[in-house]
Design an enzyme around this catalytic site. Structure first.
Site, short mmCIF file in Angstrom:
data_model
loop_
_atom_site.label_atom_id
_atom_site.label_comp_id
_atom_site.label_asym_id
_atom_site.label_seq_id
_atom_site.Cartn_x
_atom_site.Cartn_y
_atom_site.Cartn_z
N PRO A 2 2.96 1.24 3.98
CA PRO A 2 1.87 0.13 3.52
C PRO A 2 0.60 0.85 3.07
O PRO A 2 -0.08 1.22 3.69
CB PRO A 2 1.77 -0.84 4.76
CG PRO A 2 2.96 -0.50 5.79
CD PRO A 2 3.15 1.06 5.53
N GLU A 3 0.34 0.60 1.84
CA GLU A 3 -1.03 0.67 1.38
C GLU A 3 -1.45 -0.60 0.93
O GLU A 3 -1.02 -1.75 1.20
CB GLU A 3 -0.93 1.84 0.02
CG GLU A 3 -0.48 3.13 0.49
CD GLU A 3 -0.48 4.12 -0.60
OE1 GLU A 3 -1.44 4.02 -1.48
OE2 GLU A 3 0.37 5.11 -0.45
#
Length: 269
Positions: A2-3
């Site tokens: 996840p960014e």
DNA sequence: AAATTCTCCTGAAGGC
DNA sequence: TGCCTTCAGGAGAATT
């Protein structure tokens, strides 16, 4: 992993299910993630969610008496399920809202669940963060000033959360490609004009990825368990050895700041 | 001060 | 087939 786009996709997905809902219970199966997980049942039962926000890659669940801060690390996801759904391996935390359940799943346990009594933005993990990349506070001038006298690779500069938040390996790699900048170039040797272009490309790639529901490489799924669709639009990340979509040269990788970094040897300098 | 290295953890991939 | 080794990766902490 996840960014910012994946965290924002998660925020938008879970908010309609939990905002203004009252916590009826909580289960902590793994009390040690990156840091100890607070006793959520005692802390939150009977309290109502007063907003679901995001700062950098942190999700903030506001309550009247404080805020729950959630970080997904690199393998975490949050899903909304029916209360009582049998937990799978690595389902570490449940927040129960009546007949629904917000469940944190994180195989590598690099994620975190923290509590802030007061303003969560003053929490030690959040207070020294740089501006949001999609805000007007982030631009080429900010990067140019941060780069003054710095020999650090421009990619490492871009991934330094004290300068700008939310830009991880995938999107830093992609933005540098679109800006035509070699990831290992010394920061002080990037011109103001090229930083203007880079900031613009960071905004574009992040905004576009959010529109596509994030990037799913191995295991990112949204609140409903569905993957994101940005992976097919990646130009260099994860494409080592394959032809550049612009010039046809073979995409290469090298270590930059201890992280794998893909680039096109012809398009990026 | 800035830059580099180490650290947490598991699953996937590769070697034999 | 299966065991063993290696490694990625966000970001704080430790070290140089």
């Amino acid at each position: 992993m996840p960014e910012l786009p994946e965290v924002e996709t998660t925020r938008r997905g879970i908010a309609p299910h939990i905002d203004r809902q009252t916590v009826s219970g909580a289960v902590v199966r793994q009390a040690m993630l990156r840091w100890p997980v607070p006793d959520l049942a005692t802390l939150l039962t009977g309290h109502t969610v007063r907003g679901v926000e995001r700062r950098a890659k942190y999700l903030l669940l506001r309550f009247d008496h404080g805020s729950l801060i959630i970080h997904l690390g690199m393998s975490g996801n949050l899903r909304v399920l029916a209360a009582g759904s049998p937990p799978r391996t690595h389902d570490h935390v449940d927040l129960v809202f009546g007949n629904r359940c917000l469940r944190l799943h994180d195989p590598r346990r690099f994620g975190a669940v923290l509590w802030a009594d007061g303003d969560p933005l003053k929490h030690p993990r959040l207070r020294d963060l740089g501006p949001e990349p999609l805000s007007d506070a982030f631009d080429g001038g900010l990067l140019h000033r941060a780069a003054r006298g710095r020999k650090i690779a421009v990619k490492s500069l871009l991934m330094d959360g004290r300068i700008v938040v939310g830009v991880g390996n995938i999107y830093a790699t992609e933005a540098l490609f679109h800006a035509g900048i070699h990831p290992a170039r010394a920061s002080q040797r990037v011109s103001h004009a090229r930083f203007d272009r880079l900031a613009d490309e960071v905004k574009k790639v992040l905004a576009h990825a959010i529109e596509r529901g994030g990037t799913t490489l191995r295991d990112f799924v949204n609140e409903s368990g569905e993957p994101g669709y940005f992976a097919q639009e990646l130009f260099v990340y994860g494409r080592a050895g394959q032809p550049c979509k612009v010039c046809g040269s073979a995409i290469r990788t090298r270590q930059v700041g201890q992280r794998a970094s893909a680039f096109c040897p012809r398009c990026q300098h």
